[in-house]
Scaffold this motif. Structure first.
Motif, PDB file in Angstrom:
ATOM      1  N   ARG A   1      -7.577   4.198  -6.822  1.00 50.57           N
ATOM      2  CA  ARG A   1      -7.271   4.327  -8.261  1.00 50.57           C
ATOM      3  C   ARG A   1      -6.893   5.765  -8.611  1.00 50.57           C
ATOM      4  O   ARG A   1      -5.953   6.007  -9.369  1.00 50.57           O
ATOM      5  N   THR A   2      -7.617   6.718  -8.046  1.00 51.97           N
ATOM      6  CA  THR A   2      -7.319   8.129  -8.319  1.00 51.97           C
ATOM      7  C   THR A   2      -5.916   8.496  -7.845  1.00 51.97           C
ATOM      8  O   THR A   2      -5.135   9.081  -8.588  1.00 51.97           O
ATOM      9  N   PHE A   3      -5.613   8.142  -6.600  1.00 51.17           N
ATOM     10  CA  PHE A   3      -4.305   8.524  -6.054  1.00 51.17           C
ATOM     11  C   PHE A   3      -3.179   7.786  -6.773  1.00 51.17           C
ATOM     12  O   PHE A   3      -2.148   8.380  -7.084  1.00 51.17           O
ATOM     13  N   TYR A   4      -3.379   6.517  -7.034  1.00 54.43           N
ATOM     14  CA  TYR A   4      -2.347   5.736  -7.716  1.00 54.43           C
ATOM     15  C   TYR A   4      -2.120   6.296  -9.123  1.00 54.43           C
ATOM     16  O   TYR A   4      -0.978   6.474  -9.550  1.00 54.43           O
ATOM     17  N   GLY A   5      -3.235   6.599  -9.802  1.00 56.04           N
ATOM     18  CA  GLY A   5      -3.151   7.143 -11.167  1.00 56.04           C
ATOM     19  C   GLY A   5      -2.400   8.470 -11.202  1.00 56.04           C
ATOM     20  O   GLY A   5      -1.737   8.790 -12.187  1.00 56.04           O
ATOM     21  N   ARG A   6      -2.509   9.245 -10.132  1.00 53.90           N
ATOM     22  CA  ARG A   6      -1.824  10.547 -10.079  1.00 53.90           C
ATOM     23  C   ARG A   6      -0.472  10.454  -9.383  1.00 53.90           C
ATOM     24  O   ARG A   6       0.136  11.493  -9.073  1.00 53.90           O
ATOM     25  N   LYS A   7      -0.028   9.236  -9.111  1.00 50.36           N
ATOM     26  CA  LYS A   7       1.269   9.012  -8.458  1.00 50.36           C
ATOM     27  C   LYS A   7       1.356   9.717  -7.111  1.00 50.36           C
ATOM     28  O   LYS A   7       2.408  10.243  -6.710  1.00 50.36           O
ATOM     29  N   LEU A   8       0.239   9.770  -6.400  1.00 47.50           N
ATOM     30  CA  LEU A   8       0.212  10.378  -5.065  1.00 47.50           C
ATOM     31  C   LEU A   8       0.298   9.280  -4.020  1.00 47.50           C
ATOM     32  O   LEU A   8      -0.173   8.162  -4.237  1.00 47.50           O
ATOM     33  N   PRO A   9       0.911   9.583  -2.868  1.00 46.83           N
ATOM     34  CA  PRO A   9       1.140   8.556  -1.852  1.00 46.83           C
ATOM     35  C   PRO A   9      -0.158   7.952  -1.307  1.00 46.83           C
ATOM     36  O   PRO A   9      -1.157   8.652  -1.137  1.00 46.83           O
ATOM     37  N   ILE A  10      -0.086   6.665  -1.032  1.00 50.72           N
ATOM     38  CA  ILE A  10      -1.186   5.936  -0.394  1.00 50.72           C
ATOM     39  C   ILE A  10      -0.607   5.270   0.851  1.00 50.72           C
ATOM     40  O   ILE A  10       0.407   4.566   0.769  1.00 50.72           O
ATOM     41  N   LEU A  11      -1.242   5.524   1.990  1.00 52.66           N
ATOM     42  CA  LEU A  11      -0.796   4.912   3.246  1.00 52.66           C
ATOM     43  C   LEU A  11      -1.958   4.150   3.850  1.00 52.66           C
ATOM     44  O   LEU A  11      -3.104   4.609   3.796  1.00 52.66           O
ATOM     45  N   ALA A  12      -1.663   2.982   4.385  1.00 50.88           N
ATOM     46  CA  ALA A  12      -2.710   2.176   5.015  1.00 50.88           C
ATOM     47  C   ALA A  12      -2.282   1.858   6.441  1.00 50.88           C
ATOM     48  O   ALA A  12      -1.215   1.267   6.658  1.00 50.88           O
ATOM     49  N   THR A  13      -3.100   2.289   7.412  1.00 46.34           N
ATOM     50  CA  THR A  13      -2.784   1.922   8.787  1.00 46.34           C
ATOM     51  C   THR A  13      -3.468   0.596   9.111  1.00 46.34           C
ATOM     52  O   THR A  13      -4.502   0.253   8.537  1.00 46.34           O
ATOM     53  N   ARG A  14      -2.860  -0.162  10.006  1.00 46.66           N
ATOM     54  CA  ARG A  14      -3.504  -1.378  10.498  1.00 46.66           C
ATOM     55  C   ARG A  14      -3.395  -1.425  12.014  1.00 46.66           C
ATOM     56  O   ARG A  14      -2.371  -1.054  12.595  1.00 46.66           O
ATOM     57  N   ASP A  15      -4.494  -1.878  12.618  1.00 45.84           N
ATOM     58  CA  ASP A  15      -4.532  -2.112  14.054  1.00 45.84           C
ATOM     59  C   ASP A  15      -3.726  -3.399  14.241  1.00 45.84           C
ATOM     60  O   ASP A  15      -4.004  -4.405  13.579  1.00 45.84           O
ATOM     61  N   TRP A  16      -2.746  -3.389  15.109  1.00 44.88           N
ATOM     62  CA  TRP A  16      -1.750  -4.471  15.102  1.00 44.88           C
ATOM     63  C   TRP A  16      -1.379  -4.783  16.548  1.00 44.88           C
ATOM     64  O   TRP A  16      -0.313  -4.413  17.047  1.00 44.88           O
ATOM     65  N   HIS A  17      -2.350  -5.442  17.225  1.00 46.33           N
ATOM     66  CA  HIS A  17      -2.220  -5.641  18.667  1.00 46.33           C
ATOM     67  C   HIS A  17      -1.388  -6.866  19.026  1.00 46.33           C
ATOM     68  O   HIS A  17      -1.502  -7.909  18.385  1.00 46.33           O
ATOM     69  N   ALA A  18      -0.629  -6.729  20.100  1.00 45.13           N
ATOM     70  CA  ALA A  18      -0.045  -7.911  20.745  1.00 45.13           C
ATOM     71  C   ALA A  18      -1.212  -8.720  21.322  1.00 45.13           C
ATOM     72  O   ALA A  18      -2.270  -8.160  21.626  1.00 45.13           O
ATOM     73  N   ALA A  19      -1.022 -10.031  21.469  1.00 55.30           N
ATOM     74  CA  ALA A  19      -2.108 -10.919  21.897  1.00 55.30           C
ATOM     75  C   ALA A  19      -2.632 -10.577  23.294  1.00 55.30           C
ATOM     76  O   ALA A  19      -3.776 -10.891  23.630  1.00 55.30           O
TER      77      ALA A  19
ATOM     78  N   LEU B   1      -9.939  -5.081  -0.839  1.00 60.88           N
ATOM     79  CA  LEU B   1      -9.250  -3.791  -0.892  1.00 60.88           C
ATOM     80  C   LEU B   1      -8.031  -3.958  -1.795  1.00 60.88           C
ATOM     81  O   LEU B   1      -7.196  -4.831  -1.556  1.00 60.88           O
ATOM     82  N   VAL B   2      -7.952  -3.133  -2.829  1.00 56.56           N
ATOM     83  CA  VAL B   2      -6.866  -3.291  -3.795  1.00 56.56           C
ATOM     84  C   VAL B   2      -5.752  -2.295  -3.473  1.00 56.56           C
ATOM     85  O   VAL B   2      -5.811  -1.128  -3.856  1.00 56.56           O
ATOM     86  N   LEU B   3      -4.776  -2.778  -2.722  1.00 53.30           N
ATOM     87  CA  LEU B   3      -3.661  -1.910  -2.337  1.00 53.30           C
ATOM     88  C   LEU B   3      -2.563  -2.019  -3.391  1.00 53.30           C
ATOM     89  O   LEU B   3      -2.017  -3.098  -3.609  1.00 53.30           O
ATOM     90  N   PRO B   4      -2.255  -0.920  -4.054  1.00 54.06           N
ATOM     91  CA  PRO B   4      -1.260  -0.991  -5.128  1.00 54.06           C
ATOM     92  C   PRO B   4       0.161  -1.089  -4.594  1.00 54.06           C
ATOM     93  O   PRO B   4       0.418  -0.799  -3.424  1.00 54.06           O
ATOM     94  N   PRO B   5       1.088  -1.494  -5.471  1.00 51.90           N
ATOM     95  CA  PRO B   5       2.491  -1.516  -5.065  1.00 51.90           C
ATOM     96  C   PRO B   5       2.893  -0.127  -4.592  1.00 51.90           C
ATOM     97  O   PRO B   5       2.419   0.873  -5.135  1.00 51.90           O
ATOM     98  N   GLY B   6       3.721  -0.082  -3.571  1.00 48.02           N
ATOM     99  CA  GLY B   6       4.166   1.209  -3.059  1.00 48.02           C
ATOM    100  C   GLY B   6       3.327   1.725  -1.906  1.00 48.02           C
ATOM    101  O   GLY B   6       3.680   2.722  -1.278  1.00 48.02           O
ATOM    102  N   THR B   7       2.214   1.049  -1.612  1.00 40.84           N
ATOM    103  CA  THR B   7       1.406   1.462  -0.456  1.00 40.84           C
ATOM    104  C   THR B   7       2.254   1.339   0.807  1.00 40.84           C
ATOM    105  O   THR B   7       2.908   0.324   1.026  1.00 40.84           O
ATOM    106  N   LEU B   8       2.244   2.393   1.621  1.00 38.09           N
ATOM    107  CA  LEU B   8       2.994   2.352   2.878  1.00 38.09           C
ATOM    108  C   LEU B   8       2.085   1.843   3.982  1.00 38.09           C
ATOM    109  O   LEU B   8       1.023   2.419   4.228  1.00 38.09           O
ATOM    110  N   VAL B   9       2.501   0.763   4.626  1.00 38.01           N
ATOM    111  CA  VAL B   9       1.705   0.171   5.700  1.00 38.01           C
ATOM    112  C   VAL B   9       2.248   0.642   7.041  1.00 38.01           C
ATOM    113  O   VAL B   9       3.451   0.569   7.295  1.00 38.01           O
ATOM    114  N   ILE B  10       1.360   1.159   7.872  1.00 36.57           N
ATOM    115  CA  ILE B  10       1.740   1.682   9.192  1.00 36.57           C
ATOM    116  C   ILE B  10       1.019   0.845  10.245  1.00 36.57           C
ATOM    117  O   ILE B  10      -0.214   0.810  10.274  1.00 36.57           O
TER     118      ILE B  10
END
Ligand code: VGL
Ligand code: ZN
Length: 205
Positions: free
Chosen positions: A54-72, A101-110
């Protein structure tokens, strides 16, 4: 001679401002209670993570979310000779972000650890994370997520080596603790690497 002040000045914690980004590491179902590689108490970080969001979104600062994304057939899995149960397989429910987890629009997923032949704990390893951060002129990363003793640690240590300032949000991380002291040791290593620790309550939320 300098006067000693009567009262210690409050610890200076960097605040989210221009050049800051929030980095959420692996807040995925499989690392939360009920998941394939559940981190004890993992879901307890979600309110603090959401407050930071909420703080970062409110200040228009970037939010990035990494995900562990394994091949089977990732080498990290026991059946391939690795240390872990099958977890965070690409496209599976376990690999989805925790539903609270409330990920706002614009969250960059890595997405990371995609190459089945390579172990990768740092969010910078084999991803576009650094590129994204440079494009956004990010110099300071506020870090929350899972797991303190693996991907949070490696991501933070890489960030420090790459020249980013890192603020580790201690109430918004949890560790696996294969050995009971692992998270404490990881935090000490991250501090030694240059990260500063804070809690989300130190931030002017
Ligand atoms: C992680 C073990 C295996 C982590 C990922 O996110 O810390 N740990 N894969
Ligand atoms: Zn993994």
């Amino acid at each position: 001679m300098k006067m000693k002040s009567a009262r210690p000045s409050p610890a200076r914690v960097p605040q989210p401002d221009t050049g800051s980004a929030l980095l959420l590491v692996h807040i995925q179902n499989d690392f939360c209670p009920g998941g394939a590689l559940a981190v004890p108490g993992a879901d307890a970080i979600i309110p603090a993570a959401n407050a930071s969001i909420r703080t970062f979104y409110g200040r228009k600062l970037p939010i990035l979310a990494t995900r562990d994304w394994h091949a089977a057939n990732h080498r990290s899995f026991k059946e391939q000779g690795g240390p872990w149960p099958v977890h965070c397989v690409q496209g599976s429910r376990g690999a989805q972000f925790h539903p609270d987890l409330v990920l706002p629009p614009g969250t960059l997923v890595i997405s990371g650890a995609t190459d089945p032949k390579r172990e990768a704990y740092s969010g910078f390893d084999g991803t576009t994370l650094e590129e994204r951060l440079r494009e956004l002129n990010v110099g300071t990363l506020f870090v929350a997520g899972l797991a303190t003793d693996y991907c949070v640690k490696e991501t933070v240590l890489s960030a420090c080596k790459l020249g980013f300032k890192v603020v580790l949000l201690q109430d918004a991380i949890r560790g696996i603790n294969v050995a009971p002291e692992d998270s404490e040791k990881a935090i000490a290593e991250m501090r030694a690497g240059g990260a500063v620790t804070a809690t989300t309550s130190d931030l002017a939320l």
